[in-house]
Design an enzyme around this catalytic site. Sequence first.
Site, mmCIF file in Angstrom:
data_model
loop_
_atom_site.group_PDB
_atom_site.id
_atom_site.type_symbol
_atom_site.label_atom_id
_atom_site.label_comp_id
_atom_site.label_asym_id
_atom_site.label_seq_id
_atom_site.Cartn_x
_atom_site.Cartn_y
_atom_site.Cartn_z
ATOM 1 N N LYS A 132 23.606 -6.755 21.198
ATOM 2 C CA LYS A 132 22.531 -6.243 21.380
ATOM 3 C C LYS A 132 22.036 -5.112 22.149
ATOM 4 O O LYS A 132 22.397 -5.219 23.456
ATOM 5 C CB LYS A 132 21.297 -7.326 21.627
HETATM 6 C C1 E4P Z 1 14.538 -11.237 19.709
HETATM 7 O O1 E4P Z 1 15.495 -10.636 19.518
HETATM 8 C C2 E4P Z 1 13.849 -10.733 20.857
HETATM 9 O O2 E4P Z 1 14.312 -10.676 21.930
HETATM 10 C C3 E4P Z 1 12.525 -11.938 21.190
HETATM 11 O O3 E4P Z 1 11.986 -12.183 19.714
HETATM 12 C C4 E4P Z 1 11.215 -11.079 21.913
HETATM 13 O O4 E4P Z 1 10.212 -12.033 21.724
HETATM 14 P P1 E4P Z 1 9.124 -12.126 22.736
HETATM 15 O O5 E4P Z 1 8.148 -10.752 22.574
HETATM 16 O O6 E4P Z 1 8.405 -13.182 22.344
HETATM 17 O O7 E4P Z 1 9.664 -12.141 24.268
#
Ligand code: E4P
Length: 226
Positions: free
Chosen positions: A85
């Site tokens: 990521k």
């Molecule tokens: C997933 O890849 C993201 O990091 C996550 O969905 C972020 O979610 P949030 O906005 O609830 O922290």
Amino acid sequence: MKIFIDTADIKEIRRAARAGLIDGVTTNPSLLAKVVGDANLADYMKEITDAVEGPVSLEVLATDSEGMLAQGRDLAALADNVVIKVPLTEEGLVATRRLRAEGIGVNVTLCFSASQALLAAKAGATFISPFVGRLDDISHEGMEIIAQIREIYDNYGFDTEILVASIRHPLHFVDSALLGADIATIPPAVLWRLVQHPLTDRGVEAFLRDAEKARIEIPSAQEAEA
Ligand code: E4P
């Protein structure tokens, strides 16, 4: 539509895998920070990658492309199903191209606009993660960019998969499917809510009550044969 679980909590990942509900996992540094405690991070990450067959997103912490590349290679060496990521920054796009050229899967994260998503696809991203909940939080209709990205990717035949992230409630999940997203990544609390319906619970209770009243029991295979 594929479903990923959006957590680093190994118990929740195993529970969802056992139920056959998930096709992959997404984590981020904040999610890992909540659960890793004193555990060795590499060992903890390995437990996650072993718990599912599908892709597991592990995020870099570096902000420069060289650092992202080095961390991405280290994370990718943990298991075959690791996807790196990287944030949707200029450096992140450079790292995306280079990691992809090495055959490493990349999930470009922190995407908040259709134009960013187009650039990630051009860089060869495996997944693009638009954050719908965080857009809703600042009074932008998060799901709108999912529709835009779907149309743009279809216009040009990009194979980058749209991974809807920052999902906060079941409607985000349903809307993702209606708009043709490839994947929704869902936090455990929302995932379990998708399964439940009060009418299902009430129906099961009523069937069991009626069967008990009539003393109905399911015959065993031997009884059924006799
Ligand atoms: C997933 O890849 C993201 O990091 C996550 O969905 C972020 O979610 P949030 O906005 O609830 O922290």
